[in-house]
Design a protein around this motif. Sequence first.
Motif: not given
Length: 1022
Positions: A95-103, A175-177, A119-123, A211-222
């Motif tokens: 089984h696999r899991r992934s962890v991500v943390q944004f500053d 949404d993770v508000s 947001g993520f880019h699914q391949t 390398e492609r910025a548009e495919e990297r994980p992102r967190l958009e916060v308003c």
Amino acid sequence: MRRGVLAGAAAAALGCSGGPGAERGAGDDGDVEAGEPPALGAASLALSSDGKVCVTLQRGTRGTVRDATLWQNAAAWNDSTSPNLSTGFVSRAGHRRSVVQFDLSLVPAGATVVSATLGFHQTHKLESSELSVHRVTVPWDERTVSWRSLGDGGFDAESVATIAAEAGVGARATDVSPLVQTWVLGTAENHGVLLDEAPARLTNLRSSEIERAEERPRLEVCYVTCSDGVMNGHEAGVDCGGPHCAPCVGATTGASSAATSSAATSSAATSSSTGAWSAADGPCVDPDALPPDPSPPERLSETGLYADIATRSRAANTLEFRPAYELWSDGASKRRFVYLPRCSTVDTSDMDHWSLPVGTRFWKEFRAEGVAVETRLIHRFGPGIDDWLFAAYAWDPSRNDAFLVEEGVEDARGTRHDIPRTADCWECHGKLPERILGFSALQLSHDGPGETMASLSRAGWLTVPRPRGVRPPGDAEAAAALGYLHANCGNCHNSTGVATLRTRLLAANTTVESTDTYTTGVGVTPSFWESGVVHRITAGDPASSAVVRRMAHRGTRAQMPSIGSDAVDAAGLAAVSAWIDGLRPPAGAAGGGSSGAAMSSASASSASASSGAGAGGADPGTGSSSSGAGGAGGAGGASPGGGSGGACSGVPRLKLTQIASGLEAPLFLTSPPGDRSRMFVLEKDGVVRLIKDGVLQATPFLDIRGGTSCPPSRPASAHPLVCTPSPTAEGGLLGMAFHPSYASNGRFWLFYTAAPSGNVTIAELRRSASNPDVADTSAASLPVRKLLDARHGGWNHAGGTLAFGPDGHLYASVGDAAVTPYSTSPAKDLSSPLGKILRINVDTGLGPSGNLTGEGVNPLVWDHGLRNPWRFSFDRRTGDLYIADVGQNAWEELNIEPAGTGRRNYGWPTMEGNHCVAAGCSRVGVAPAVEHSHSSGEGGSITGGYVYRGAAIPCLQGRYVYGDYGTHRFWTLRWDGATVRDHVEITADLASSLPAASFGEDAAGELHVVMLTGEVFRIDPR
């Protein structure tokens, strides 16, 4: 930090009075009455476009992002360097899991989160499912986090959101508000999120390494920064902070009062001998705080650490401390200081690995032979694991200041004290996540002067106070020795650094026998030293202990400490020796001798080497030899390519003769065709060293160091072409090949991971027209041109060999970049150069006739299906190609390809060696000629060698010699054109336990062994 701004109707709706100069519109003159605050996000209805601030958090643009994939069946390991993240899927990896943390430092503390989208880019996805998002509840390190270390208790079982992962590829978001709001408020610590799904499913997402910025994980916060009490009742006490808004009004509700109390608790008072702050006094503001700065100033006086540099009086909020166990610096005396930002605390929730707040600065003043020589600075300028600055300043008494030096200074101010290069700092500090050696629970647990665990706990600097501290186990003699080894060796010798002998003490150690020093040292056969040593730590016998021998040794990287010391620490050596002298062997161990298994192995090896007989044989089903002691014949007959003839019986007795030392992580040796006076040695960081007439020259042939980061934070040379992502990454300057007509045209090629991005690169350069001992460093020649510039990253599996084949074309080995999951390795993608042997016409830069062809096939590809073909070579007489491919976790393999064959598939990622990676696979590819298993202790990381074609050892003629970097073992064999014969181990004869990074062949065909520890040896007859 940018603050949110509210204006007009939005300000009124949020309960803000107009600030100075603010324009008020119709209907904006009413105040919101006290009462139940709106629900989270309700404010967005009234916000104008300039009242809301939106930021996108993503690696490479804003902030720091950490991510890694964890494997259930590889619990002590993760992949944090892959371009992919994975969830689900049951296979050998489990089984696999992934962890991500944004500053989140770009979002003001206490702000109101209007929206937060993950947001993520699914391949890859075969069928639709849902990914669950869970809040991680414990700190983790990107390089060392594992399934076991995170555990099922390291994240909330209940998910905070789900991601609809539809079949196929594309953007996925959720949404993770509410979760981000708790992080911004400080009511929950931000350790990131864990992604999970049903094990039977599989989802691949792009990681932050892509390398492609548009495919990297992102967190958009308003967010907005106005009225907490009015907005949601959880952020009392924070004002608006913008030019259009005065401090917000509105009654504080019970919820916000509770939050205030919670905030007061979590924001511990930062008091010490320099003063204190309490949350009861209101928000902490330190107008004199030193701002984080990733660039060191030129003068020590400009660091802000001294109120008066002339008198050495320190600035406010600086503390002096002393470690309980001194770090050896060749007798120099030291004073240590720390600056902690007043509005901060040290996270001591993990007592073995403290997390220092951003803005922390450490500095250390050195005096040698009675004079001030150096001050070293360490500064945490950001939240990332590598956001640390190291700098050294040399004192100049004539100017009453110290000045930045990056390349080091020998014999500073006429003393025997050497100031290290800035790059050397990472050698010691880079193998622990906290990066600091002398400021820790164990080192501050003493009753001497300076700050201690007791004083820091009382002052509120530590999130988990521990006034009584942490002490080494055992009596005073044991504590002195264990503490010394912890301080001076444990920074490298630990579970995340050198995994052999581990000397780092842990807070949980209550007995000497429970320490890593004891379990990995006492009675354990050494893997790093010469003959005469019995164990790493031989109970009752310091003289036969590798630890003592290395501490007493100086002059090579085998010394301990390995760098930064030219003199033996007599007091430390005496303390360690006294403890070892009083030890008794572990129960059931035979003191004073090697284990039976080790003796048996050595005896068998010697017998095989002297007689040529072997116990094993070729696998009749595959033609591959599966034992290092195997062999089909014991007489050592001549090979078709020209053997030694009937006068030789078996393998000749061999030895290693040292010809050079003091090199910095050498990785390869070669010579130009026909030039018997020169050998060139590649140093990993990017230096080509010259051995001329048997003497290592002081002046490099070429220096193209960039630095140990990609991109380099500060170039290490005038021509920074090479970079490695970290000191422990596999990238760097890896291979070199000379044109067959080098003597007349001066053309040569280098293989390296290139600045700024770590691309694998093959570049042509030229020899100087006026001096054959140096390269041409003119702008037009650095490089002349590139034959390969492929996206890679430089972390792992770079390959790195260059060699001209018998057909006059350049061959190159390129690794698969350690892409995960392994099933997606580019080794099987014929359009990619990764995981391949390439064949290139150096005059045209194109793939010559005979390479693989077909729609979409990269025209440079010669062979494919390789994982990390670190070293390959041609038999200079027959033209046969020997490819050593480093395995994953079970098998190392050697492939032998008849001259001119090519276009072969060697099986990876379906096969590892001659074995399926996943159960029930359909076997593919050409089986290896030889494989070594990890389980047998033979295999660890194969290092390919050469077929001997020299003249000094006639009975070695036609034999292939190779080794293993991981197990420090050596073998030799014959290839008769179809079968491996006379395959025997020669480890005992060569009598070395040093790590063989590479073999080398000089112009005369004599063989050499290059040790990563800095030595070069020639293989000679005994």
